[in-house]
Design a protein around this motif. Structure first.
Motif, PDB file in Angstrom:
ATOM      1  N   TYR A   1      -6.173  -5.269  -8.723  1.00 38.78           N
ATOM      2  CA  TYR A   1      -5.579  -6.616  -8.720  1.00 38.78           C
ATOM      3  C   TYR A   1      -5.624  -7.300  -7.351  1.00 38.78           C
TER       4      TYR A   1
ATOM      5  N   TYR B   1       0.842  -3.794  -2.561  1.00 36.95           N
ATOM      6  CA  TYR B   1       0.895  -4.384  -3.904  1.00 36.95           C
ATOM      7  C   TYR B   1       1.703  -3.499  -4.877  1.00 36.95           C
ATOM      8  N   ALA B   2       1.454  -2.177  -4.833  1.00 38.76           N
ATOM      9  CA  ALA B   2       2.234  -1.275  -5.702  1.00 38.76           C
ATOM     10  C   ALA B   2       3.714  -1.345  -5.320  1.00 38.76           C
TER      11      ALA B   2
ATOM     12  N   PHE C   1      -3.673   0.466  -9.100  1.00 37.67           N
ATOM     13  CA  PHE C   1      -3.451  -0.984  -9.240  1.00 37.67           C
ATOM     14  C   PHE C   1      -4.252  -1.802  -8.222  1.00 37.67           C
TER      15      PHE C   1
ATOM     16  N   PRO D   1       3.059  -2.460 -15.414  1.00 37.37           N
ATOM     17  CA  PRO D   1       3.048  -2.577 -13.947  1.00 37.37           C
ATOM     18  C   PRO D   1       3.729  -1.373 -13.294  1.00 37.37           C
ATOM     19  N   GLY D   2       2.992  -0.656 -12.443  1.00 39.58           N
ATOM     20  CA  GLY D   2       3.554   0.491 -11.730  1.00 39.58           C
ATOM     21  C   GLY D   2       3.614   1.777 -12.543  1.00 39.58           C
TER      22      GLY D   2
ATOM     23  N   GLU E   1       3.129 -10.803  -3.850  1.00 37.79           N
ATOM     24  CA  GLU E   1       3.468 -10.123  -5.107  1.00 37.79           C
ATOM     25  C   GLU E   1       2.395 -10.371  -6.170  1.00 37.79           C
ATOM     26  N   ARG E   2       1.500 -11.343  -5.932  1.00 37.25           N
ATOM     27  CA  ARG E   2       0.396 -11.578  -6.891  1.00 37.25           C
ATOM     28  C   ARG E   2      -0.862 -10.795  -6.530  1.00 37.25           C
TER      29      ARG E   2
ATOM     30  N   LEU F   1       5.253  -4.339  -6.915  1.00 39.34           N
ATOM     31  CA  LEU F   1       5.569  -4.104  -8.332  1.00 39.34           C
ATOM     32  C   LEU F   1       6.928  -3.414  -8.468  1.00 39.34           C
ATOM     33  N   ARG F   2       7.203  -2.454  -7.598  1.00 43.69           N
ATOM     34  CA  ARG F   2       8.514  -1.777  -7.639  1.00 43.69           C
ATOM     35  C   ARG F   2       9.634  -2.759  -7.286  1.00 43.69           C
TER      36      ARG F   2
END
Ligand code: KG4
Ligand code: ZN
Length: 344
Positions: free
Chosen positions: A119, A310-311, A116, A152-153, A20-21, A314-315
């Motif tokens: 990141y 990763y996206a 994103f 985010p997102g 998640e990071r 974020l969800r």
């Protein structure tokens, strides 16, 4: 949390495991360039068939590198925009894994993935990532747009191409010059030793009044040049002239968007962000105008599943989930001018 990401929207079958990071544990991409090269572009039916062949081995490899399916907490999958027959292959695989293992499933908009990707980083690496908000120039074979990434997102579209995507223009010009597919990397290489001033070409929609782009006129100008003069024996000057026009308008509108929005941070993404001319020009203009530039490594710019994982994370962090009825879509329904693009 570890998210398995699956991507099959166009001509890359990809699977990745990401935290998640944004730490990338595994990142596997099977490219179909060899399948489509003889046709000078992506053939949808062949793309679907290649995804069917590749999807299980690619997922198995990513899971093997990450330590197995037991280490996965959720599944994220690109469900649009893209070729629907191609998307369905990844989507079916993602649903099967989520159902079989009772894991949460989230659909990801491919463009949100690109926005994103900055990141993403490997273990032990410091992500040189921007704080929010930032302006993002997304330039690929299918998309060319400027966004303000706000949360985010979430992002807001500021301008986009009215016809060809930048990568599509590179590919079409390369095809005109008989340089093979995909054309971007070849044009980039030739442009590096060409004289951009040797051939006069129009500057495509360079007016600052709009953040929209148009590349079809420039492509037609190259076609007209070739019709009148034939394909040059050494196309380096023509490649340099074409690339300079594209790169200049991309950079000038992106930096202008930073100024208009009062956001001095610019992120590049998408396959065309690999272009050396674009990277150099963006660095030069950003330094001049006091804008911090963030350019992810090429492997994060081109299509990959790490950005989807990763996206998706974020969800998931926002408490969002999808059901097994998650559908594929060919075009983003909620990416309209000035509206929020949500990660779905
Ligand atoms: O993001 P991407 O891998 O796939 C899409 O979502 O479209 O982008 C592929 C596009 C192709 O049009 C390719 O010609 C272009 O990116 N491209 C480049 C370069 N490398 C790839 N264009 C210009 N210069 C490059 N070095
Ligand atoms: Zn893409």
């Amino acid at each position: 949390m570890r998210v398995l990401g699956i991507e099959s929207s166009c001509d890359e079958t990809a699977a990745a495991v990401v935290t998640e990071r944004g730490e990338v544990i595994a990142d596997v991409v099977a490219s179909q360039i060899a399948v489509h090269a003889p046709y000078g572009g992506v053939v949808p039916e062949l793309a679907s068939r290649a995804h069917v062949q590749n999807v299980v081995p690619v997922i198995e490899q990513a899971l093997a590198e990450a330590g197995g399916l037991d280490t996965i907490d959720a599944v994220a999958v690109t469900n649009g925009p893209g070729l629907v027959g191609a998307l369905l292959v990844g989507l079916s695989a993602a649903k099967a894994i989520a159902f079989g293992r009772e894991l949460p499933l989230v659909g990801v908009d491919h463009l949100v993935g690109h926005l994103f990707a900055v990141y993403l980083h490997r273990a032990g690496e410091l992500a040189s990532a921007p704080e929010l908000p930032y302006v993002a120039l997304l330039v690929s074979g299918g998309h060319t747009a400027i966004y303000e990434v706000t949360a985010p997102g979430e992002a807001r579209i500021l301008g986009q191409t009215r016809d060809d995507a930048a990568g599509e223009a590179f590919d079409k010009v390369a095809k005109l010059l008989g340089l093979g597919y995909p054309g971007g990397p070849v044009v980039d290489r030739l442009a590096a030793r060409g004289d951009a001033n040797a051939i006069e070409l129009p500057s495509p929609m360079s007016s600052r009044r709009t953040l929209d782009f148009s590349f079809s006129g420039l492509k037609t100008a190259v076609a007209r040049y070739v019709k009148q003069n034939g394909v040059p024996e050494d196309p380096a000057d023509l490649c340099a002239a074409f690339q300079r026009r594209v790169v200049r308008v991309l950079v000038s509108k992106s930096v202008h968007a930073c100024k208009e929005r009062g956001v001095p941070r610019l992120v590049l993404g998408g396959g065309v962000a690999a272009n050396r001319g674009l990277r150099a020009r963006a660095a030069e203009v950003c330094a001049e105008k006091g804008v911090s530039l963030f350019v992810p490594p090429v492997s994060s710019c081109t299509d990959n599943a790490a950005m989807i994982a990763y996206a998706g994370a974020l969800r998931l962090a926002a408490g969002e989930r999808d059901g097994l009825d998650l559908a594929a879509y060919s075009r983003s329904p909620d990416v309209k001018r000035g509206k929020m693009a949500k990660a779905r």
